[in-house]
Every structure is written in C-alpha cells, then in structure tokens.
Write an enzyme that holds these catalytic residues in place. Structure first.
Site, PDB file in Angstrom:
ATOM      1  N   ALA A  19       0.884  -0.965   0.125  1.00 13.27           N
ATOM      2  CA  ALA A  19      -0.186  -0.001  -0.033  1.00 13.27           C
ATOM      3  C   ALA A  19       1.022   1.301  -0.090  1.00 13.27           C
ATOM      4  CB  ALA A  19      -0.855  -0.058   1.093  1.00 13.27           C
ATOM      5  N   ALA A  53      -2.467 -12.360  -5.315  1.00 10.59           N
ATOM      6  CA  ALA A  53      -3.285 -12.434  -6.652  1.00 10.59           C
ATOM      7  C   ALA A  53      -3.864 -11.310  -6.904  1.00 10.59           C
ATOM      8  CB  ALA A  53      -4.146 -13.632  -6.453  1.00 10.59           C
ATOM      9  N   LYS A  81      -2.134 -15.146 -14.624  1.00 15.98           N
ATOM     10  CA  LYS A  81      -3.717 -15.646 -13.953  1.00 15.98           C
ATOM     11  C   LYS A  81      -4.762 -15.385 -15.090  1.00 15.98           C
ATOM     12  CE  LYS A  81      -6.853 -14.645 -10.066  1.00 15.98           C
ATOM     13  NZ  LYS A  81      -7.040 -13.754  -8.991  1.00 15.98           N
ATOM     14  N   LEU A 334      -4.604  -2.241   4.429  1.00 22.79           N
ATOM     15  CA  LEU A 334      -5.490  -2.746   5.577  1.00 22.79           C
ATOM     16  C   LEU A 334      -5.959  -1.840   6.629  1.00 22.79           C
ATOM     17  CD1 LEU A 334      -3.014  -5.867   6.419  1.00 22.79           C
ATOM     18  CD2 LEU A 334      -5.229  -5.919   5.033  1.00 22.79           C
ATOM     19  N   THR A 345      -9.187  -8.930  -4.383  1.00 19.45           N
ATOM     20  CA  THR A 345      -9.408  -7.340  -4.468  1.00 19.45           C
ATOM     21  C   THR A 345      -8.592  -6.610  -3.661  1.00 19.45           C
ATOM     22  OG1 THR A 345     -11.097  -7.846  -2.897  1.00 19.45           O
ATOM     23  CG2 THR A 345     -11.729  -7.797  -4.835  1.00 19.45           C
TER      24      THR A 345
END
Length: 507
Positions: A19, A53, A81, A334, A345
């Site tokens: 982040a 992911a 992916k 977070l 996501t």
C-alpha cells in the site's frame, strides 16, 4: 513560513508495504514538480503480504507507472492468472471457475446468460466452462497475450506475484523519482490542537516528520486514521464471519497453473497461488469453528510441496473505516479495512483509492464536499465487493458443517438480496454504477454455485432452436480452436520474460 502557508504539495506516507509504495509511486509519477513525498517505515515491522493474486485492473496501475511488463514479471517472480477456481464451494467434488473475460456471445440486445438459461431449460446447454476462452485455456494450462483472434476473442489476464518483491520494486521506482524514505518506528501521531488535523509523525528517536497531508498505510493498527483521528469502523463479521488466516509458502514443482485456487474447507477456505519460485498458501477460517492448531495442521497436510517455514497466523475483523478520508488523512490497504482475499481485491482497492485521490489531489485537508464524495464512492465500492464475497458463502450446499450451515442461513445485505432475487426471477443481472464486478462475474458465481433462475427474458425465444444450438456450438468451436494453438503457460512465461532482457540481467 508555517506549514499552513505553504502552497506546494507535501505528503507523508506512514508505512511501507504494498500500500505505501503504491501510494509513493503514484504520487511520484503524477504530482506536479515541487511536490514533497516522504515515507516512514520500519524494517522491524513485518507486512501481512498475502495479497499475491490480482485482477486485470492491475494493468491500469502498472501501465500508469510506465512499468515494463517483462521487467515486472522478472522482478516480482510473477506468473499469469486467467481466473479463480472455486473447488467445493457448492458441494464437495464440484468445482467451477470465475474466469476473466467474456462468457459466450450475446445476440441482439440480450447478453449470453439469457440464451444459456433458455438452452438449459431445453437441455442444450453445457457448463459455462465450454463457452469461456479464459477457463478453457486455464484448465489446459495454456497462455497467450496480445493476439488478435479471427473471432475477436479476448483473453484478459492478471498476475500472481510476490507482494514483498512488488513493494521493493516500487520502492526503487519511487526513490529514483525523489521520494524520501525514513527508517523508524512511529512513536506517536502529533495533531494540531486547533484544527484536529495531523501535524507530524514523531518517531521513536524523536525525529518529527511534518507534512500537510498524511496517508495511513500502517496496516491493521491504523495508527493515523483510527488511532489519532478516530474515523470509526464498520464491522461486517455478521456476513463475513471468518476472522483468522494461516499462511505458509511451499516449494513448487512442475507446471504452475495460470489460475488461483480457492478450496472450501471445514471452517473456511484455502488459497493456492503459484509463483515462479514458490506457491503461496493460506487457510482463511472462523475461529468459532476451528482452532489455530487445527487450521495449521489442515494447511500443512494440503500443500503441493515442502513447507518453506512455519504457518503464520493473522487475526482480522472484516469491515471498513467509516471514513477512508478524514481531515488531512487518507487510509489505504489494511488501514482502510479488510475484505478477505477470496476474489483478489486487496491490491485493487489500494490502486482504485489512489486513482480517485489523484483526481482531486488536495494541498491540505481537502474541501469537505470533495472529501464526502470520495468517501461515498469508497463506501459503495467496498459494500458491493462485500456483497459479491458474501454470495460465495451463502450459495453453498455443504450441509452438516456448522460453519457452512451458518453462512447459508445468514441474513443478507439488502443490496445483495435484491441482486439474487432479480437473477432468480428472470436471469437478470444489473451492474450498478461503477461496481467492480461485472454482470459476467456475477453470472459465473450464481450459475457456478447452483443458484437457479426460474425463467429467462422471453426475447431469447427470438432465436429458433437451431439458431440457439448454432450460437452455442459456434462459440465452443471457436474457443477450442483458439486454445489449441496456444503455447503452454510455463514455457510461454519463460520465453516472454527473456525477450528484450537488459544485458546483465540473469535469466
């Protein structure tokens, strides 16, 4: 001259990790000349690092930063992916995939799902995997990119990558563009007694890092947005009751799948994320139904290779901040909240928040009307993603497991209940405003987990039965032909990364 009198942009990012360094990189890339960007982090504080992911929107971030894809793949040990397989979510022994890209082809004004529902009633429809290029390629361990197909078939893709390596990659990017990094622990957050805004971060060695705007990337601790500014928290554990994760990497062997695996377990689900150098694994579970010891034991018993360490427990509460932007502080990652990584996501929520923030870049705390609009958009995005995750849990037939029985019978958010009823009535799916998941994504999960639509749009009867058969057969034939010519995923990845490799970079 006081800080309030300064006109230049002045940002302080509290915390590094994915982040923090995404925020730093974007500010370094898009802020005007003269902007000061500082980042405070401590190597003594570990990062959660389970967000390995992604979804195809990651291209928007990497392209905006001007990253070279081959360099990115090498630096982050990434693989491609094409979707997410959900194994056992409806019932044991049943699996389906939420694949990227389109499923089938519509005709006239109607989307494919209406013709598929009609064909299902006539006994003509095959499972959705037969009409999805991405799923067909993924299950065949195939991969291609950039090819313009004769049938105009598109194959969007995302990545699996090492989140720690990605953060390091963006740190190098940011520091080359003038971001200043301060090593140290944040001892306290200093607020202005008059305005209530944050004035400085005080480190454990008494250094003061001043700024006009602060970005909270301190993880679950949320030292700024909650600890100092008390923005509040919306707890969603009533609909997403998992509150623990146990994570451990393991050795890889053989081919790596071009898709993420999500495997239903007794009290939650296990992820499997294949990278070039290892496989990321974790068990997300509810501590009311499973102990940490049982979770670790189950996880270690279901790895592809040797565990590369001991399982690490992570405690969390699902939900979001009531205000993502409060006074002169923006929460990311977070610190903004937590939605389990069921649909990958986490990184998207960081980049979408920063994208919205950059469109209204403030010199100070920001105009209240702008801040309110930002928070309204953030609430909408988080709530609609929440609904999509809740659908996976609710639509299960795993009778006999207390955890799964509980989530199958829980009271749903009204926004999700409305979406389910619209589907059950006539196969109707509506993408509201700019919600993240498209009609095709909802279609795959609803159909994949056995939520039945009682009817379909009667306009689908405009095709004769022979025309309906041809629509399905032609779609399947075109996809099969396209996948047959694709190279295998692992060799394709290695070959692609070797192209245009700078001299001196190891293979």
């Amino acid at each position: 001259m006081s800080l309030k009198d300064q006109q230049s942009l002045d940002f302080v990012i509290a915390g590094g990790g994915t982040a923090g360094w995404i925020a730093a990189a974007l500010l370094a890339r898009f802020s005007p000349p003269g902007t000061r960007v500082q980042l405070v982090e401590s190597e003594a504080i570990g990062t959660v690092g389970v967000g390995e992911a992604t979804i195809p929107q990651i291209h928007l971030l990497n392209n905006a930063l001007g990253l070279d894809e081959r360099d990115f793949l090498r630096e982050t040990k990434a693989t491609f992916k094409l979707g997410i397989e959900f194994d056992g979510w409806q019932r044991e022994g049943h699996a389906y995939m939420h694949a990227f890209g389109q499923v089938g082809r519509g005709a006239g004004l109607l989307p494919f799902q209406q013709y598929w529902l009609r064909a299902q009633q006539l006994g003509l429809a095959k499972p959705l995997k037969h009409y999805s290029l991405n799923e067909t390629a993924a299950r065949g361990l195939k991969m291609q990119r950039g090819r313009r197909t004769p049938q105009s078939l598109e194959m969007p893709y995302a990545y699996h990558f090492d989140a720690g390596l990605y953060a390091s990659y963006l740190r190098r990017y940011s520091e080359l563009r003038g971001v200043t990094r301060h090593e140290g622990m944040i001892a306290r957050v200093e607020c202005d007694g008059e305005s209530g805004e944050i004035a400085a971060l005080v480190l454990d060695d008494d250094r003061r890092i001043e700024g006009r705007f602060f970005i909270d990337c301190t993880g679950f601790r949320a030292l700024l947005i909650d600890g100092a500014l008390e923005a509040g928290f919306d707890d969603w554990s009533n609909v997403l009751p998992c509150n623990r994760a146990m994570a451990v990497p393991c050795a890889t062997g053989g081919d790596f799948t071009p898709y993420t695996c999500s495997i239903a377990r007794k009290a939650g689900w296990q992820w499997r994320i294949p990278l070039q150098h290892r496989i990321g694994n974790g068990y997300v579970y509810c501590s009311d139904h499973l102990s940490d010891e049982e979770a670790a034991e189950t996880l270690l018993a279901n790895l592809d290779g040797k565990a590369l360490g001991d399982p690490k427990p992570i405690k969390f509460t699902t939900g979001k901040r009531r205000k993502h932007w409060h006074r002169n502080c923006l929460a990311l990652g977070l610190a903004a909240g937590f939605l389990e990584p069921l649909e990958s996501t986490s990184i998207h929520l960081i980049q979408s928040a920063m994208s919205r923030f950059l469109t209204v870049l403030p010199k100070g705390a920001g105009d209240p009307a702008i801040v309110d609009h930002f928070n309204t958009q953030a609430d909408f995005e988080w709530e609609r993603i929440r609904d999509f995750l809740v659908l996976h849990y609710w639509a299960n037939e795993r009778e006999g497991d207390p955890f799964w029985d509980g989530v199958r019978n829980m009271e749903l958010p009204a926004t999700l209940q409305r979406k389910i009823e619209q589907w059950q009535s006539a196969g109707f799916i509506h993408r509201e405003h700019e919600e993240l998941f498209t009609e095709v994504g909802w279609f795959q999960v609803l159909a994949g987990q056995g939520v039945e639509a009682r009817s379909y749009n009667p306009a689908a009867d405009s095709l004769s039965e022979d025309e309906l058969k041809a629509l399905l057969a032609d779609t399947e034939t075109a996809i099969s032909a396209e996948v047959r010519q694709m190279p295998d995923h692992a060799p394709f990845l290695r070959s692609y990364m070797m192209q245009n490799m700078p001299q001196g970079v190891p293979a």
